[in-house]
Design a protein around this motif. Structure first.
Motif, PDB file in Angstrom:
ATOM      1  N   ALA A 377      42.732  34.756  39.699  1.00 53.53           N
ATOM      2  CA  ALA A 377      43.977  34.583  40.617  1.00 53.53           C
ATOM      3  C   ALA A 377      44.907  33.409  40.074  1.00 53.53           C
ATOM      4  O   ALA A 377      45.953  33.217  39.878  1.00 53.53           O
ATOM      5  N   ALA A 378      43.803  32.067  40.178  1.00 49.33           N
ATOM      6  CA  ALA A 378      44.350  30.895  39.990  1.00 49.33           C
ATOM      7  C   ALA A 378      44.880  30.799  38.519  1.00 49.33           C
ATOM      8  O   ALA A 378      45.972  30.248  38.250  1.00 49.33           O
ATOM      9  N   ALA A 379      44.274  31.439  37.674  1.00 50.19           N
ATOM     10  CA  ALA A 379      44.416  31.135  35.974  1.00 50.19           C
ATOM     11  C   ALA A 379      45.939  31.895  35.911  1.00 50.19           C
ATOM     12  O   ALA A 379      46.835  31.446  35.329  1.00 50.19           O
ATOM     13  N   ARG A 380      45.975  33.034  36.615  1.00 50.45           N
ATOM     14  CA  ARG A 380      47.344  33.734  36.335  1.00 50.45           C
ATOM     15  C   ARG A 380      48.463  33.157  37.024  1.00 50.45           C
ATOM     16  O   ARG A 380      49.493  33.157  36.400  1.00 50.45           O
ATOM     17  N   ARG A 381      48.286  32.378  38.285  1.00 45.93           N
ATOM     18  CA  ARG A 381      49.334  31.687  38.875  1.00 45.93           C
ATOM     19  C   ARG A 381      50.005  30.592  37.798  1.00 45.93           C
ATOM     20  O   ARG A 381      50.972  30.047  37.825  1.00 45.93           O
ATOM     21  N   LEU A 382      48.687  29.901  37.176  1.00 45.53           N
ATOM     22  CA  LEU A 382      49.089  28.539  36.517  1.00 45.53           C
ATOM     23  C   LEU A 382      50.007  29.130  35.361  1.00 45.53           C
ATOM     24  O   LEU A 382      50.962  28.669  34.968  1.00 45.53           O
TER      25      LEU A 382
END
Ligand code: UDP
Length: 385
Positions: A377-382
Motif C-alpha cells: 500500500a505504501a509503495a503504491r502511495r509513493l
C-alpha cells in the motif's frame, strides 16, 4: 515492533462470544497472540466485549445477533452503522497502520470505498466465496485493500477480481492445539461425533443415515438455527419451521434421532464440548458443501480425535488421509471409514495440531501479511505522489 491494528470484529456478538460465534472466536484467539508479538490492537466491536486490548471502539452497547432473525429491511442498517463508527474513528486519527477487517461484505465494500489516503486493509474472508458475486466480481481496492482466505481451496473458487486482491490464506487455529502433543491420549468411548451447526452443508442427515446402516453410535452437537437445546426446538412447535435449518433438521435428520443409535445434544460448550470430542473414536464431517475453514476439524485433531470426512473444501489441506484421518469422495464409504478410524493414531493428530494449528502460528502468519499489505500500500502511495 510498532504496529497499530484496528481489528474490526463487527456488531453481531461480543468478543469473546458468549456461545457460538466463529469469527468472534477467531478474533479472541488471534488478538492475545498479536499483542504478545508487540502489536497494539484497537478493537472495533460491541460495548460488552471483554477481550483485553489496547483501545476499543463501539457503536452498539451489545451484540446485535438476535436481530439477524428479522427481515432484511429491519436489519440492513446494523453493520452499516457499525462501519460508519469505524470510518469516523479512522478519519479522526492517524496512528492506525492497518485495519484487519472481519465484517462480511459491508466491511470490504466500505473500507475499499474510503479512498487512497485511508489506512491499508486486510479483509479476512471467513465464508463461502460463491456468495456476493456482484461485490466480489467487481472489487477494486487498488493496492491498499487486500483479502485473505482461510484455506487455499476456498480462494481457488473465488471470482478473479477477488483473487487479484488476495495475499493467500491463513488456516484457522485453536487454543486447544497449544501443548496438544504433550497431552496423554484420552480414553476413547464408542461414539462418533458431528460437531457443528445443523445444516444441509454439514450433512448431519448423511451421518445419521449411515449410523443406522453401518451400525455406529452417533452424537450430534450443535445448534439448529436459533435453537440451542432440544427442548427449545420442541417448545417452538410449528413456528420453528420458519427457519430453514430447523426445517432441515425436522424433515431430514430427526427421523433418525432415536436417542440411542443417533442422539442430538443441542449446543455443547467448554469442557463438555472438549470431553465429548476427545472421547469420540472419530469426528465425522459428511460434508455437502466446500467447507471454507473448518475450526471443528482442527479442534478435533488437537484433542486427538481422527477426522473422517468427505474430501471437500479445506478438508484435504487440514487432514492427511491415513495419518490424521480418513477422507473419501464417496459419502457412502464414510460408514466403512468410521470402522477403520481406530487405525489412525490419536497422538499423530495431536502432534499435527501442535505444529500447524496453534494461535501462535496463526498470529505469526498474520503479522507477516500485515507487513506485506502495508508495504505494497505504501509503495503504491509513493508511486501516486
Ligand atoms: N461448536 C461448539 N458447540 C457446538 C457446535 C459447534 O462450540 O455444539 C463450535 C465448534 O467447536 C467450532 C465452531 O462452533 O469452534 C464451528 O466452527 P466451524 O468452522 O467448524 O463451522 P462454521 O459454523 O463456522 O461453519
Amino acid at each position: 515492533m510498532s504496529l497499530t491494528v484496528l481489528m474490526n470484529a463487527g456488531p453481531w456478538l461480543s468478543v469473546p462470544p458468549p456461545g457460538y460465534g466463529g469469527i468472534e472466536n477467531v478474533v479472541a484467539t488471534l488478538v492475545p497472540e498479536l499483542r504478545r508479538l508487540g502489536v497494539r490492537v484497537v478493537l472495533a466491536s460491541v460495548g460488552s466485549s471483554t477481550l483485553p486490548v489496547d483501545e476499543r471502539v463501539s457503536v452498539f452497547p451489545d451484540g446485535q445477533f438476535a436481530a439477524l432473525q428479522r427481515p432484511y429491511n429491519q436489519v440492513c442498517g446494523i453493520s452499516q452503522a457499525h462501519l460508519s463508527g469505524v470510518v469516523r474513528e479512522l478519519h479522526a486519527r492517524d496512528d492506525i497502520d492497518l485495519v484487519h477487517d472481519h465484517v462480511e461484505a459491508v466491511g470490504l465494500a466500505t473500507l475499499a470505498a474510503m479512498g487512497p489516503d485511508a489506512p491499508a486493509v486486510l479483509h479476512t474472508l471467513h465464508w463461502d466465496l460463491a456468495k456476493h458475486p456482484a461485490l466480489y466480481g467487481n472489487l477494486d481496492g487498488g493496492d491498499r485493500v487486500r483479502v485473505n482466505g482461510v484455506s487455499a481451496s476456498q480462494l481457488a473458487r473465488a471470482p478473479q477480481a477477488l483473487r487479484d486482491h488476495s495475499v493467500g490464506h491463513v488456516h484457522l487455529s485453536t487454543p486447544l492445539a497449544v501443548g496438544a502433543d504433550r497431552r496423554p491420549t484420552p480414553v476413547k468411548g464408542d461414539h462418533v461425533v458431528i460437531l457443528g451447526r445443523i445444516n444441509p452443508g454439514k450433512g448431519q442427515d448423511v451421518g445419521a443415515r449411515l449410523a443406522h446402516r453401518a451400525g455406529f453410535r452417533l452424537v450430534l452437537a450443535g445448534p439448529v438455527g436459533p435453537y440451542h437445546r432440544p427442548e427449545d426446538l420442541t417448545a417452538a412447535g410449528d413456528e420453528a419451521r420458519q427457519n430453514p435449518d430447523a426445517r432441515f433438521f425436522l424433515d431430514e435428520v430427526a427421523p433418525y434421532v432415536d436417542g440411542d443409535r443417533v442422539r442430538w445434544l443441542g449446543t455443547v460448550a467448554g469442557q463438555e464440548r472438549d470431553d465429548l470430542l476427545a472421547g469420540a473414536r472419530a469426528s465425522l464431517f459428511p460434508l455437502r458443501w466446500e467447507e471454507p475453514g473448518g475450526t471443528a476439524v482442527v479442534e478435533s485433531l488437537a484433542l486427538g480425535t481422527p477426522v473422517v470426512a468427505t474430501a471437500r473444501g479445506c478438508l484435504p489441506e487440514l487432514v492427511e488421509h491415513g495419518r490424521t484421518g480418513l477422507l473419501t469422495a464417496d459419502e457412502e464409504e464414510l460408514g466403512d471409514l468410521v470402522r477403520e478410524a481406530s487405525l489412525v493414531d490419536p497422538a499423530e493428530c495431536r502432534r499435527e495440531a501442535a505444529l500447524r494449528f496453534t494461535p501462535e502460528v496463526m498470529a505469526q502468519r498474520y503479522v507477516a501479511l500485515y507487513e506485506h499489505v502495508r508495504r505494497t500500500a505504501a509503495a503504491r502511495r509513493l508511486q501516486a505522489a
